[in-house]
Scaffold this motif. Sequence first.
Motif, PDB file in Angstrom:
ATOM      1  N   UNK A  34       4.333   1.782 -11.628  1.00 58.95           N
ATOM      2  CA  UNK A  34       3.571   1.792 -10.527  1.00 58.95           C
ATOM      3  C   UNK A  34       3.718   3.125  -9.575  1.00 58.95           C
ATOM      4  N   UNK A  35       4.965   3.467  -9.763  1.00 60.97           N
ATOM      5  CA  UNK A  35       5.285   4.744  -8.883  1.00 60.97           C
ATOM      6  C   UNK A  35       4.450   5.919  -9.772  1.00 60.97           C
ATOM      7  N   UNK A  36       4.435   5.872 -10.705  1.00 61.26           N
ATOM      8  CA  UNK A  36       3.566   6.743 -11.431  1.00 61.26           C
ATOM      9  C   UNK A  36       2.034   6.718 -11.312  1.00 61.26           C
ATOM     10  N   UNK A  37       1.609   5.748 -11.271  1.00 60.04           N
ATOM     11  CA  UNK A  37       0.227   5.422 -10.988  1.00 60.04           C
ATOM     12  C   UNK A  37      -0.159   5.959  -9.826  1.00 60.04           C
ATOM     13  N   UNK A  38       0.703   5.670  -8.614  1.00 64.20           N
ATOM     14  CA  UNK A  38       0.698   6.266  -7.338  1.00 64.20           C
ATOM     15  C   UNK A  38       0.542   7.795  -7.161  1.00 64.20           C
ATOM     16  N   UNK A  39       1.403   8.403  -7.919  1.00 67.24           N
ATOM     17  CA  UNK A  39       1.241   9.827  -8.088  1.00 67.24           C
ATOM     18  C   UNK A  39       0.055  10.451  -8.759  1.00 67.24           C
ATOM     19  N   UNK A  40      -0.570   9.810  -9.956  1.00 62.42           N
ATOM     20  CA  UNK A  40      -1.576  10.008 -10.492  1.00 62.42           C
ATOM     21  C   UNK A  40      -2.750   9.898  -9.832  1.00 62.42           C
ATOM     22  N   UNK A  41      -3.094   8.622  -8.888  1.00 67.69           N
ATOM     23  CA  UNK A  41      -4.082   8.306  -8.075  1.00 67.69           C
ATOM     24  C   UNK A  41      -4.116   9.493  -7.192  1.00 67.69           C
ATOM     25  N   UNK A  42      -2.999   9.794  -6.325  1.00 66.27           N
ATOM     26  CA  UNK A  42      -3.018  10.729  -5.585  1.00 66.27           C
ATOM     27  C   UNK A  42      -3.616  12.164  -5.968  1.00 66.27           C
ATOM     28  N   UNK A  43      -3.292  12.470  -7.415  1.00 65.31           N
ATOM     29  CA  UNK A  43      -3.602  13.813  -7.855  1.00 65.31           C
ATOM     30  C   UNK A  43      -5.072  13.915  -8.248  1.00 65.31           C
ATOM     31  N   UNK A  44      -5.547  12.657  -8.572  1.00 63.18           N
ATOM     32  CA  UNK A  44      -6.961  12.626  -8.828  1.00 63.18           C
ATOM     33  C   UNK A  44      -7.775  12.451  -7.656  1.00 63.18           C
ATOM     34  N   UNK A  45      -7.286  12.065  -6.349  1.00 59.80           N
ATOM     35  CA  UNK A  45      -8.025  12.090  -5.124  1.00 59.80           C
ATOM     36  C   UNK A  45      -8.352  13.584  -4.666  1.00 59.80           C
ATOM     37  N   UNK A  46      -7.156  14.179  -5.016  1.00 62.00           N
ATOM     38  CA  UNK A  46      -7.443  15.519  -4.469  1.00 62.00           C
ATOM     39  C   UNK A  46      -8.822  16.364  -5.228  1.00 62.00           C
ATOM     40  N   UNK A  47      -9.571  15.768  -6.214  1.00 61.37           N
ATOM     41  CA  UNK A  47     -10.521  16.243  -6.853  1.00 61.37           C
ATOM     42  C   UNK A  47     -11.744  16.082  -6.146  1.00 61.37           C
ATOM     43  N   UNK A  48     -12.089  16.562  -5.053  1.00 59.27           N
ATOM     44  CA  UNK A  48     -13.291  16.121  -4.449  1.00 59.27           C
ATOM     45  C   UNK A  48     -14.610  16.185  -5.327  1.00 59.27           C
ATOM     46  N   UNK A  49     -15.561  15.247  -4.971  1.00 60.30           N
ATOM     47  CA  UNK A  49     -16.646  15.092  -5.464  1.00 60.30           C
ATOM     48  C   UNK A  49     -16.526  14.474  -7.126  1.00 60.30           C
ATOM     49  N   UNK A  50     -15.335  14.177  -7.518  1.00 59.43           N
ATOM     50  CA  UNK A  50     -15.260  13.863  -8.882  1.00 59.43           C
ATOM     51  C   UNK A  50     -15.229  12.313  -8.846  1.00 59.43           C
ATOM     52  N   UNK A  51     -15.956  11.586  -9.904  1.00 56.18           N
ATOM     53  CA  UNK A  51     -16.090  10.130  -9.973  1.00 56.18           C
ATOM     54  C   UNK A  51     -15.119   9.637 -10.982  1.00 56.18           C
ATOM     55  N   UNK A  52     -14.782   8.396 -10.748  1.00 55.87           N
ATOM     56  CA  UNK A  52     -13.980   7.682 -11.913  1.00 55.87           C
ATOM     57  C   UNK A  52     -14.764   7.961 -13.451  1.00 55.87           C
TER      58      UNK A  52
END
Length: 542
Positions: free
Chosen positions: A449-467
Amino acid sequence: MTKHGFTLFVFFSAVASATCVDEQDFCESKSCYKREFEQNNFYTNVQTYGEIPLTLSQKLLDALPLDEVDGHVPRTVNRCVFSECQPTPLKEPLTLAAVSQDVLRNILDLNESVIQKEDFVLCVSGGKLFPGSIPFAHRYGGHQFGYWAGQLGDGRAHLLGEYTNRKGERWELQLKGSGKTPYSRSGDGRAVIRSSVREFLCSEAMHFLGVPTSRALSLVVSEEPVWRDLFYNGNVIKERGAVVLRLARSWFRIGSLEILTRTREFDVLRTLLDFIIKEYFKSIAMDDPDKYVVFFSGVVNETAHLIAQWMSVGFAHDFVPNTSDDEGRYSIGAQANVGLFNLQKLLEALKPLLTSDQLSQCMQILRQYSQTYHQRFHELFKAKLGFLGNQEKDSYVIAFLLKLMEDTGADFTMTFRQLSEVTLSQLQTGSIPASMWALSDLLSHEYFRDWVQLYSKRLSRMESDSDAARQHRMQGVNPRYVLRNWMAESAIRKAEGNDFSEVALLQKTLTEPFVEQEEAERAGYSSKPPSWAQQLRVSCSS
């Protein structure tokens, strides 16, 4: 294929004993031998098959020294790069077990109907020769498990010649399992069904994964008995012979040069290296005084990139079910270091042709290998995780995940594939479907879950990028299907009973490894490996 075909065999550091010969003697002996060769018409009793429109040229034999001794009697070979020798036809009846339509059409410019011709199977197994073919074996040597092994060479392979296709690409055709050569040592020159099935499937699988590799046109099996001690424990069993016709832009390797340095044949070494640069490294000017340095730099760079590509799809030269590799020298975690070892041996082979300043330059280039490898590794794994751009902690996110995978034994291929199929919401809430068995293994780790949190945070920095966009990108670089040992074993067991249906299914599946396929799903190719797969072992003869 790599940009330069030479690097295809950069991992087969290779080498014999011979007498140094000066340039004039070399030229005179070669000319004399070619005259004798033509006068005696050694090929008057060899059948060629003119109906198949595939004429081969002999540029290699025209440019490089040929063994003065004729025949395939095993011996120490001197003063040459190649030895002329005939394939030994497999005993009939023969079965054409598999054909690569991609190689047939897109490399050899042949129509599918050609495989229906009566003698096609003979041409691709050594029973008859393509027009223009003069078969020969290549002299090289090398290291095995880190130790010098002396003369090796093509002990069960015959190079038939070179074909230039309609795109202007030059491909060298080689039979593997086609009988004895001067380099066979105590071997019989044959290959068996199990090794040939793996050869055929793995080369094609790697190609469609986008990894530089040799290619395979065909697999022919026979009823000819071949005796093998599979695990070198004295238990000899009878198997059946097989031949693969494989192709590469070049079959030269590090050992092609290394053997000449070891035997102090420096004039032949220079002749061969100049030929390799002229034919396969065309961006290098032949009048460049530093051409050997530039050549070495290119091989170092491409070796680093090639091994990084291997690693990105989870391929290992040997995942250590190999019974011969007691120390795990060729295990998946040692791939990059073995590449470095081979490059060190290449530099040793080049040393007699380098000035002291050029040698210093090459040593500096070699020191950059690790950085080049890690940079390419980083780029590939960022793509596997769907990252865009560069972020400071990307390397940490990648390393963190790989550590979790190591701790839990999570499947490499399916972990990344299922990350490309799961939604970010499912990851964050831990609601991972049971069908995603690799991610379910990771879920058990206390730090997942710690890794998922880091991963999610990294993806959130890519603006206008959808899942959905992330998933699409990741599915384009993370295969759903790779050639696993148990799949190859299943196909081999059926093939040994003359059932080639699974060879065909695997071949079809592996040509589109990134696309979910109904037949492949029914066969369990994306499922957790069966329990019996844990007991599988392979050997050097596999």
